[in-house]
Design an enzyme around this catalytic site. Sequence first.
Site, PDB file in Angstrom:
ATOM      1  N   GLU A  48     -50.358  81.207 -58.693  1.00 13.11           N
ATOM      2  CA  GLU A  48     -50.799  81.267 -57.301  1.00 13.11           C
ATOM      3  C   GLU A  48     -50.501  79.954 -56.590  1.00 13.11           C
ATOM      4  O   GLU A  48     -49.997  79.934 -55.460  1.00 13.11           O
ATOM      5  CB  GLU A  48     -52.297  81.577 -57.214  1.00 13.11           C
ATOM      6  CG  GLU A  48     -52.779  81.672 -55.773  1.00 13.11           C
ATOM      7  CD  GLU A  48     -54.291  81.577 -55.636  1.00 13.11           C
ATOM      8  OE1 GLU A  48     -54.864  82.336 -54.826  1.00 13.11           O
ATOM      9  OE2 GLU A  48     -54.905  80.728 -56.314  1.00 13.11           O
TER      10      GLU A  48
ATOM     11  N   TRP B 253     -54.478  88.425 -55.359  1.00 10.89           N
ATOM     12  CA  TRP B 253     -54.500  88.830 -53.947  1.00 10.89           C
ATOM     13  C   TRP B 253     -54.317  90.332 -53.751  1.00 10.89           C
ATOM     14  O   TRP B 253     -54.212  90.802 -52.612  1.00 10.89           O
ATOM     15  CB  TRP B 253     -53.407  88.069 -53.185  1.00 10.89           C
ATOM     16  CG  TRP B 253     -53.759  86.642 -52.917  1.00 10.89           C
ATOM     17  CD1 TRP B 253     -53.575  85.568 -53.751  1.00 10.89           C
ATOM     18  CD2 TRP B 253     -54.358  86.120 -51.731  1.00 10.89           C
ATOM     19  NE1 TRP B 253     -54.020  84.417 -53.159  1.00 10.89           N
ATOM     20  CE2 TRP B 253     -54.506  84.715 -51.921  1.00 10.89           C
ATOM     21  CE3 TRP B 253     -54.781  86.687 -50.524  1.00 10.89           C
ATOM     22  CZ2 TRP B 253     -55.055  83.888 -50.950  1.00 10.89           C
ATOM     23  CZ3 TRP B 253     -55.333  85.867 -49.558  1.00 10.89           C
ATOM     24  CH2 TRP B 253     -55.470  84.481 -49.768  1.00 10.89           C
TER      25      TRP B 253
ATOM     26  N   TYR C 180     -52.216  80.506 -46.770  1.00  9.22           N
ATOM     27  CA  TYR C 180     -52.024  79.131 -47.236  1.00  9.22           C
ATOM     28  C   TYR C 180     -50.575  78.655 -47.254  1.00  9.22           C
ATOM     29  O   TYR C 180     -50.257  77.576 -46.727  1.00  9.22           O
ATOM     30  CB  TYR C 180     -52.622  78.971 -48.642  1.00  9.22           C
ATOM     31  CG  TYR C 180     -54.098  79.216 -48.703  1.00  9.22           C
ATOM     32  CD1 TYR C 180     -55.004  78.237 -48.314  1.00  9.22           C
ATOM     33  CD2 TYR C 180     -54.603  80.435 -49.151  1.00  9.22           C
ATOM     34  CE1 TYR C 180     -56.376  78.462 -48.367  1.00  9.22           C
ATOM     35  CE2 TYR C 180     -55.962  80.673 -49.205  1.00  9.22           C
ATOM     36  CZ  TYR C 180     -56.854  79.684 -48.815  1.00  9.22           C
ATOM     37  OH  TYR C 180     -58.209  79.922 -48.860  1.00  9.22           O
TER      38      TYR C 180
ATOM     39  N   CYS D 175     -60.424  79.959 -47.307  1.00  7.67           N
ATOM     40  CA  CYS D 175     -61.718  79.472 -47.798  1.00  7.67           C
ATOM     41  C   CYS D 175     -61.631  77.980 -48.078  1.00  7.67           C
ATOM     42  O   CYS D 175     -62.509  77.220 -47.713  1.00  7.67           O
ATOM     43  CB  CYS D 175     -62.131  80.229 -49.052  1.00  7.67           C
ATOM     44  SG  CYS D 175     -62.450  81.978 -48.776  1.00  7.67           S
TER      45      CYS D 175
ATOM     46  N   ARG E  12     -64.932  75.969 -47.043  1.00  7.18           N
ATOM     47  CA  ARG E  12     -65.952  76.506 -46.128  1.00  7.18           C
ATOM     48  C   ARG E  12     -66.804  77.578 -46.780  1.00  7.18           C
ATOM     49  O   ARG E  12     -67.984  77.738 -46.473  1.00  7.18           O
ATOM     50  CB  ARG E  12     -65.291  77.080 -44.872  1.00  7.18           C
ATOM     51  CG  ARG E  12     -64.453  78.310 -45.160  1.00  7.18           C
ATOM     52  CD  ARG E  12     -64.046  79.087 -43.917  1.00  7.18           C
ATOM     53  NE  ARG E  12     -63.242  80.249 -44.311  1.00  7.18           N
ATOM     54  CZ  ARG E  12     -63.741  81.445 -44.615  1.00  7.18           C
ATOM     55  NH1 ARG E  12     -65.044  81.660 -44.572  1.00  7.18           N
ATOM     56  NH2 ARG E  12     -62.951  82.443 -44.972  1.00  7.18           N
TER      57      ARG E  12
ATOM     58  N   ALA F 174     -67.499  79.582 -50.628  1.00  7.38           N
ATOM     59  CA  ALA F 174     -67.244  79.429 -52.056  1.00  7.38           C
ATOM     60  C   ALA F 174     -67.961  80.510 -52.854  1.00  7.38           C
ATOM     61  O   ALA F 174     -69.189  80.492 -52.979  1.00  7.38           O
ATOM     62  CB  ALA F 174     -67.692  78.048 -52.521  1.00  7.38           C
ATOM     63  N   ASP F 175     -67.183  81.464 -53.371  1.00  5.74           N
ATOM     64  CA  ASP F 175     -67.681  82.480 -54.297  1.00  5.74           C
ATOM     65  C   ASP F 175     -67.835  81.782 -55.647  1.00  5.74           C
ATOM     66  O   ASP F 175     -66.870  81.591 -56.379  1.00  5.74           O
ATOM     67  CB  ASP F 175     -66.674  83.627 -54.360  1.00  5.74           C
ATOM     68  CG  ASP F 175     -67.002  84.683 -55.400  1.00  5.74           C
ATOM     69  OD1 ASP F 175     -67.942  84.492 -56.195  1.00  5.74           O
ATOM     70  OD2 ASP F 175     -66.289  85.708 -55.433  1.00  5.74           O
TER      71      ASP F 175
ATOM     72  N   ASN G  55     -60.703  77.615 -58.014  1.00  6.81           N
ATOM     73  CA  ASN G  55     -60.437  76.561 -57.043  1.00  6.81           C
ATOM     74  C   ASN G  55     -60.437  75.180 -57.684  1.00  6.81           C
ATOM     75  O   ASN G  55     -59.583  74.339 -57.379  1.00  6.81           O
ATOM     76  CB  ASN G  55     -61.481  76.605 -55.919  1.00  6.81           C
ATOM     77  CG  ASN G  55     -61.558  77.925 -55.194  1.00  6.81           C
ATOM     78  OD1 ASN G  55     -62.654  78.420 -54.911  1.00  6.81           O
ATOM     79  ND2 ASN G  55     -60.418  78.523 -54.889  1.00  6.81           N
TER      80      ASN G  55
END
Length: 313
Positions: free
Chosen positions: A58, A80, A144, A195, A215, A217-218, A226
């Site tokens: 990714e 995705w 992104y 995110c 901003r 965050a799961d 991440n």
Amino acid sequence: MKQYLELCTHILENGTVKEDRTGTGTISVFGYQMRFDLQKGFPLMTTKKTAFRLIATELLWFLKGDTNLRTLIQERNPIWDEWGFERWVTSEEYTGPDMTDFGRRSVKDEQFAEVYAQEMDAYKRRVVEDDVFAEKYGNLGPIYGKQWRSWSTADGSIDQIKLLIEGLKNNSDSRRHIVSAWNPSEVADMALPPCHTMFQFYVAEGKLSCQLYQRSADVFLGVPFNIASYALLVHLIAEECGLEVGDFVHTLGDAHIYLNHMEQVKEQLSREPRALPTLKLNKEGKSIFDMTFEDISIEGYDPHPKIKAPIAV
């Protein structure tokens, strides 16, 4: 990875139950920061097996400026898939079975899960095989990769990553080593607004550090990815600029645990962290923009078994 486990505990003990865009519900805190010394090992989650191949492919996809799902499907990377699929099944051209709320329904309803899997497989095959379909429904919008490598301006575009590397090489003490993915003029066209919105690099004593502002965050599904993704980015940029790695600082805005992830989080908290693995890069004169997954490897990774949980779309 005690920093991550402390975040989970903090949310469970201090979080507020909130509604969210997906309708799933969360327990959430606002404003939290973690720091990882990258000299002490690569921060890949050890309390559950985390798919480094997906993280790396990714990130390389982002760095190449790609925004089409076809590349990730060909890399066997499903990160995705749901967002591309959602664009397809909510379009006027889609005439198949009702896929409303497919993420949660596929967990609760085995019969629907089979139908969903068939529709998803058909969608992914068509993205790979049909150029016109891939351009329309495999493209995730200006996410992104577009913002990092081709931020639109009135006069053309800005390659933020190339400017970042040039700045680090030519003026390492600058306080302007910043890359932003949050482009207000294009957010509405993105399959998922960014995110991880902005990151800044910092050089001290020959070491490269990075701070990310995220901003949203799961915490169970997303944050472990991440952390590892941006740790890998620091290593790649440091290698490109002839620097050592320093710290990755992870600053979170809305840090949340989905209510249907609570048992999984508690299971993870019951596990003892293990030694961190190490990262190996094999650039062989390549630019980071030309690297492939085969140029990147993790050594000494011995995690606990993976823990499954549904993704909220």
